[in-house]
Structures are given as structure tokens and as C-alpha cells.
Design an enzyme around this catalytic site. Structure first.
Site, PDB file in Angstrom:
ATOM      1  N   ASP A 172      -0.768  14.683   9.931  1.00 25.95           N
ATOM      2  CA  ASP A 172      -0.485  13.515   9.821  1.00 25.95           C
ATOM      3  C   ASP A 172       1.018  14.193  10.156  1.00 25.95           C
ATOM      4  OD1 ASP A 172      -2.086  11.371   9.836  1.00 25.95           O
ATOM      5  OD2 ASP A 172      -1.387  11.493   7.965  1.00 25.95           O
ATOM      6  N   HIS A 198      -1.588  18.093   0.733  1.00 23.82           N
ATOM      7  CA  HIS A 198      -3.119  17.479   0.954  1.00 23.82           C
ATOM      8  C   HIS A 198      -3.549  18.145  -0.433  1.00 23.82           C
ATOM      9  CE1 HIS A 198      -6.844  17.206   2.945  1.00 23.82           C
ATOM     10  NE2 HIS A 198      -6.248  16.594   3.933  1.00 23.82           N
TER      11      HIS A 198
END
Ligand code: ACO
Length: 373
Positions: free
Chosen positions: A308, A257
Site C-alpha cells: 500500500d 505486515h
């Protein structure tokens, strides 16, 4: 010197969402996401994101009724869904259908707060209908009319599957919607803000956001995660498959991320839901495979899963096909996109950064007949 990918650049002032990437803390308007996931509902979060304060019972009832009243699609949009290729990518369908909705909205080009809030409600209500209707049509089934007795999360699952969800499925999906609702200046939200900052309309901003969400480095990763797990297919093959992908310099979807340097709190929450769903259905396959992948990626690259990663196996356990995972992200994120658009329009200035020019300078113009390249 430009920051590649605008990493670390503060590009807006906002009071909607804060992300502490070092502590792994996410808040919507100052309330910890974990508290909202535990105690709130998607409708309440939508109100909170748009209006900046938690609704009273009467305000929440009014918003819920407004959303229910807007769920149906204009007939030409439904007719278009019937005409479009059944093999189309559902994100392309969603992007095109949202663009088409603007043609049938009398508020369409009005950027006032009142009109924009009405459009936000229509889009929040209609995006689930688009996703469900297209899925049924491509499956050879008739779209179902929205059920006004059902809340937002349950109505979507009903319109998709034709069955009213169990209380557990409804609550799990509602939590997923809460967890995905906003995330500061992620790529799709930024795209939406850039678009409306030109004083283009909200529909154009949302079309830009949907197109941006589609990419596998952003929202498209949840579909890619499930496709990867399905392709690997077996717990014993996880380690070898992940190592092979890394050796081939491939990205492992659902890991890493830009902002979080520790656990993404949403991923942690979704991991717990994935485990509970696995136990309650007696099928731990996708959860155990995911845990193994998490272990191997940590060993090899020290990367944490992002939201996700575990949302993929949660949606799959709810019986949702993988290519609908990213549209489902949009079903939730429409709340954050529209909140950011309202915030941008309230204090707008054109977003127009500069580029660090590194190309050639003082070049001669060579007539076309003399060019040799
Ligand atoms: N798999 C393998 N390696 C990775 C991954 C990954 N998923 N993510 C980052 N890395 C590596 C990169 O290869 C790079 O290594 P290197 O320095 O040895 O070359 C290093 O980590 C830094 O990567 P960047 O691409 O510079 O990080 P950036 O902040 O630009 O990317 C991103 C963030 C796009 C999320 C990235 O981690 C990624 O591609 N993840 C996979 C796709 C994904 O899950 N996207 C969803 C993000 S969450 C969301 O949008 C909802």
C-alpha cells in the site's frame, strides 16, 4: 491459549497463492509474482487464479470477451448510483452497489461451480464500472459507457477520466492489478471464505470482503498513505512528521505486515514504478517524500513498506484521487476473492473456530431492581 489476530494459524488448505514472509517471495499458483508482473496481463492472471492453469490463446480471448460483455451495470444499479450522496465514501458505495447487483443476477444464490464462475466474471467486469461511474457522478459528469475495444485496465482508466490512457499508463495500471490480485488468507479473503462456507452466496462473500478491505489496517492503508503524504506536503517536513506520529504512538500507514519480515516483493516492484513514473513526468516529489519516509521509519522502527505504500504515489501519478485507491484494490482483488470462494465451495466445510473463554463463571442472576451498576 488463543493466538491474538490468529497470527501464524493455518486456517485453510489452498493452492492459489503462497507467501514466504522470510524470503519475501510471493507466487500465484507456483509462478513468481515478479515474472507475472513482467510478462502477464491482468486477464491472464484472472484466468489462472480461477482455473488453476494458464489459458491458451483461445481461452484467454473467450474470458476477455466475457468480461467485456458484462461491463454494463443493470439500469436500477446505475440509477441508485445517481441517487446516492455524492459525499459518500466510495468503498461504502462499492459495497452497497455490489450487494444490489445480486438482486439483478439470476445466478445470484446458485453456489454451483458453473454459476459461481459466471458471477465471478460479472463482478470482475462490473466493479470497475461502479467505481468509475460513481466518481464521475460525484464530479458532476455523466458516467461513460465501457469501451469494448479496450482491455480491462485501459477501459477502467478511460471510464474514470474520459481519456484513453497512454500505453505506459495502461501497462502500469495493469501491473498494479496483477500485483494486487491475490494474497493468500489476508483479512478480506478470509472474510469471503468464512461467509461462503455457510453456503451463503458469492455476492454475500464479496460484500463481506469489500467491507473488510476498507479498514485502514488492510486495504484502506493506501488512501491513508496518500492523505499522509499530502498533509506533510514537503520533503523537508517528512522526518519531523513521521517522528511525531511515532512519538504519538500512531501507526504509519503503508508500513509493517503480518507475514512479511523482509521486503514485500510487490512493494519493491511498485517503488520502481513510482520512480519511473516520477522521472518520466518530471515530478519526483511524491517518490522522494516516500523514500524519505521509508528511511525514517526504518531508522525508528525497522519496518518495511508494504504494497500500500508505493501504490499510493503510483495511483496519484496516474491522476487518481486518493479515496479511490482502496476501491481500485478491490478492482484487482475481486479476482483473488472469487478464486478463493470457488476453492472453498469445491471442498467446503463450515468455518467455525472456538474462543478461549476468559470471562466470569457461575455468576448469579440479579433481578433488575437490585442491580447497582
Ligand atoms: N507504524 C508504526 N508501528 C507499527 C506499524 C506501523 N505501520 N506496524 C506495526 N507497528 C509496530 C506496532 O506498534 C507493534 O509495536 P510494539 O510491539 O512496540 O507495540 C509492532 O510493530 C507489531 O505490530 P502488530 O500490530 O502486532 O502487527 P500486526 O501483524 O498485527 O499488524 C499491520 C500488521 C496491521 C499491517 C500493521 O503493520 C499496521 O498497522 N500497518 C499500518 C497499516 C497498513 O499499512 N496496513 C496495510 C497492510 S498490507 C495490506 O493489507 C494490503
Amino acid at each position: 491459549m488463543a493466538e491474538k489476530g490468529l497470527e501464524g494459524i493455518i486456517a485453510a488448505t489452498s493452492s492459489i497463492c503462497s507467501v514466504d514472509g522470510l524470503e519475501g517471495k510471493l507466487t500465484y499458483r507456483g509462478i513468481d509474482i515478479r515474472i507475472l508482473a513482467e510478462k502477464s496481463t491482468f486477464e491472464e492472471v484472472v484466468y489462472f487464479l480461477w482455473h488453476g492453469q494458464m489459458p491458451t490463446r483461445a481461452q484467454l480471448d473467450e474470458l476477455s470477451s466475457q468480461l467485456k460483455a458484462c461491463r454494463e451495470l443493470p439500469a436500477p444499479v446505475l440509477a441508485a448510483l445517481r441517487a446516492w450522496p455524492k459525499t459518500a465514501n466510495p468503498m461504502d458505495v462499492l459495497r452497497t452497489a455490489v450487494s444490489m447487483l445480486s438482486l439483478y443476477d439470476k445466478d445470484g444464490a446458485d453456489t454451483s461451480r458453473e454459476a459461481s464462475t459466471r458471477i465471478a466474471a460479472r463482478l470482475t467486469a462490473q466493479i470497475p464500472t461502479i467505481v468509475a461511474a460513481f466518481h464521475r457522478l460525484r464530479s458532476g459528469l455523466e458516467p461513460l459507457a465501457p469501451d469494448p475495444s479496450l482491455r480491462h485496465a485501459a477501459n477502467f482508466l478511460y471510464m474514470l477520466t474520459g481519456e484513453k490512457p497512454s500505453p505506459t499508463a495502461e501497462r502500469v495500471f495493469d501491473i498494479c492489478l496483477i500485483l494486487h490480485a491475490d494474497h493468500e488468507l489476508n483479512a478480506s479473503t478470509f472474510a469471503a471464505r468464512v461467509t461462503v462456507a455457510t453456503l451463503s452466496d458469492m455476492y454475500s462473500g464479496i460484500v463481506a470482503a469489500i467491507g473488510t478491505l476498507k479498514g485502514p489496517l488492510h486495504g484502506g492503508a493506501n488512501t491513508a498513505v496518500m492523505n499522509m503524504l499530502l498533509k506533510i506536503g514537503d520533503l523537508n517536513k517528512v522526518e519531523g512528521a513521521i517522528k511525531e506520529m511515532l512519538a504519538n504512538k500512531q501507526r504509519i500507514p503503508g508500513f509493517g505486515h503480518r507475514v512479511y519480515k523482509t521486503w514485500d516483493p510487490r512493494a519493491m516492484w511498485l517503488r520502481q514504478i513510482a520512480e519511473e513514473l516520477g522521472k518520466s513526468t518530471g515530478n519526483m516529489k511524491w517518490y522522494t517524500m516516500s523514500r524519505k519516509a521509508e528511511e525514517v521509519v526504518w531508522q525508528e522502527k525497522q519496518l518495511y513498506p508494504n504494497l500500500d505504500f508505493y501504490s499510493a504515489s503510483v495511483y496519484y501519478k496516474l491522476g487518481i484521487p486518493p479515496d479511490l485507491f482502496t476501491p481500485i484494490f478491490a478492482i484487482s482483488r475481486i479476482s483473488g476473492w472469487t478464486a478463493h470462494i470457488l476453492e472453498q465451495l469445491a471442498d467446503n466445510r463450515l468455518i467455525r473456530p472456538r474462543a478461549d473463554y476468559v470471562g466470569p463463571i457461575d455468576q448469579p442472576y440479579v433481578p433488575i431492581e437490585q442491580r447497582t451498576n
